[in-house]
Write an enzyme that holds these catalytic residues in place. Structure first.
Site, mmCIF file in Angstrom:
data_model
loop_
_atom_site.group_PDB
_atom_site.id
_atom_site.type_symbol
_atom_site.label_atom_id
_atom_site.label_comp_id
_atom_site.label_asym_id
_atom_site.label_seq_id
_atom_site.Cartn_x
_atom_site.Cartn_y
_atom_site.Cartn_z
ATOM 1 N N GLY A 184 12.573 -2.626 -1.945
ATOM 2 C CA GLY A 184 11.713 -2.983 -3.065
ATOM 3 C C GLY A 184 11.005 -1.748 -3.564
ATOM 4 N N ARG A 213 2.709 -12.671 -6.947
ATOM 5 C CA ARG A 213 1.834 -13.751 -7.407
ATOM 6 C C ARG A 213 1.338 -13.475 -8.815
ATOM 7 N NH1 ARG A 213 -3.149 -15.707 -4.033
ATOM 8 N NH2 ARG A 213 -3.481 -13.485 -3.757
ATOM 9 N N ASN A 253 11.186 -16.600 -2.979
ATOM 10 C CA ASN A 253 11.114 -15.505 -2.027
ATOM 11 C C ASN A 253 11.859 -15.774 -0.731
ATOM 12 O OD1 ASN A 253 9.819 -13.865 -3.787
ATOM 13 N ND2 ASN A 253 7.795 -14.048 -2.874
ATOM 14 N N ARG A 256 -10.076 -4.792 3.472
ATOM 15 C CA ARG A 256 -10.919 -5.357 2.413
ATOM 16 C C ARG A 256 -12.292 -5.727 2.963
ATOM 17 N NH1 ARG A 256 -5.797 -8.682 -0.087
ATOM 18 N NH2 ARG A 256 -5.283 -7.131 -1.696
ATOM 19 N N HIS A 301 -2.188 -15.181 6.318
ATOM 20 C CA HIS A 301 -2.503 -14.269 5.219
ATOM 21 C C HIS A 301 -2.696 -15.115 3.972
ATOM 22 C CE1 HIS A 301 -2.811 -10.662 2.927
ATOM 23 N NE2 HIS A 301 -1.678 -10.850 2.276
#
Length: 316
Positions: free
Chosen positions: A10, A83, A96, A152, A176
């Site tokens: 990817g 998304r 996916n 984060r 997740h």
């Protein structure tokens, strides 16, 4: 000096960003694989041409031929549909599963000894799909989630306290997604428990923002999802494997009795080294965190059951 070969499946924003960071750290020679061969080759060339300026010297190539990943020590799977605003992670499932199942078959054929890091969402279902399709042992297949979610949370804590993020540690477990479990007891600043520095109200606000951190970026970008922080998180995991750093990081690992869970991928702390997921580390959870973790486990079981139903005969 021998450099390992690292394949990035990817060449979109996440894959290319991770590839650039991996190249800058000279963790290995890179091959970018994408259905769009021109994009893979173009981004590989662009990364390589930044080397003389940035001060790195590794080989970077692009291709649409999976035969070119032969001999890869690490394979990172970022390919898949991203998304969109308002899209739940489970909505990504059907497309996916199809994409990742096809990639996993190619990896099993061309890089049968590789360690695989799965990034594609919905992560918990995708990493399970890769393990089942490849037939690789569970220590060689893991998911990148907790490293990103913890980063984060660390950033949000550092902003709230106006301190360096370098001094902040955090641990985010579970799925997740919205059912992730930020563990307050494993969050510190310079070794000081976060509960001594923040009120329960402010800490809860940070926990909630962490749970929705990916969606916050998606809503702001409008036409894509995060890639700088995911790219950095991928790079940290790759480095821990190829340099045998044995770092304890939260990753989607296959549990075989740990935390009272068996035969399931879920986000937990694990030692990551040259043997992949070398050991799952069990930490204390409060009663509330344990309940949240169990709920997260059940949500992942349902998601994986849905993925298996979608894949059909001969799929995942």
């Amino acid at each position: 000096m021998h450099l390992p070969k690292i394949a990035m499946i990817g060449a979109g924003q996440v894959g290319a960003t991770a590839a650039h960071l991996i190249a800058k750290k000279e963790l290995g020679n890179l091959v970018l694989v994408d259905v769009d061969a021109g994009m893979a080759r173009g981004k590989a060339l662009d990364i390589a041409e930044s080397g003389p300026v940035a001060g790195f010297d590794v080989a970077v190539s692009g291709t649409d031929d999976y035969a070119d990943i032969a001999g890869s020590e690490v394979v990172v799977i970022t390919a898949g549909m991203a998304r969109k605003p308002g899209m739940d992670r489970s909505e990504l499932l059907r497309k996916n599963v199809e994409i990742v199942s096809g990639i996993a078959r190619q990896v099993a054929e061309h890089a049968p000894e590789a360690y695989v890091i799965v990034v594609t969402n919905p992560l918990d279902a995708m990493v399970c799909t890769v393990k089942e399709v490849t037939g690789f042992p569970p220590n060689r297949v893991m998911g990148m989630a907790g490293v990103l979610d913890s980063a984060r949370m660390r950033r949000f804590i550092s902003q709230e306290l106006r301190v360096s993020g370098k001094d902040v540690t955090a641990m985010v477990l579970g799925s997740h997604g919205d059912r992730m479990v930020p563990v307050r007891g494993s969050s510190t600043v310079g070794g000081i428990p976060i509960t001594e520095l923040l009120s329960a109200e402010r800490l809860e606000a940070i926990v909630e923002r962490t749970r929705h951190g990916g969606g916050e970026v998606v809503e702001l970008l409008k036409t894509g999802s995060a890639y700088y922080a995911p790219g950095a998180s991928i790079t940290e995991m790759v480095e821990s494997i190829v340099r045998d750093q044995r770092r304890i990081r939260p990753v989607a690992a296959y549990l075989q009795g740990e935390y009272g869970v068996s035969d399931l991928y879920i986000g937990v702390p694990a030692i990551i080294g040259s043997g992949g997921v070398e050991q799952v580390v069990e930490i204390h959870l409060t009663e509330a965190e344990r309940e949240q973790f169990d709920a997260s486990v059940e949500s992942v079981r349902k998601l994986i059951a849905e993925a298996r139903a979608v894949s059909g005969p001969g799929g995942a």
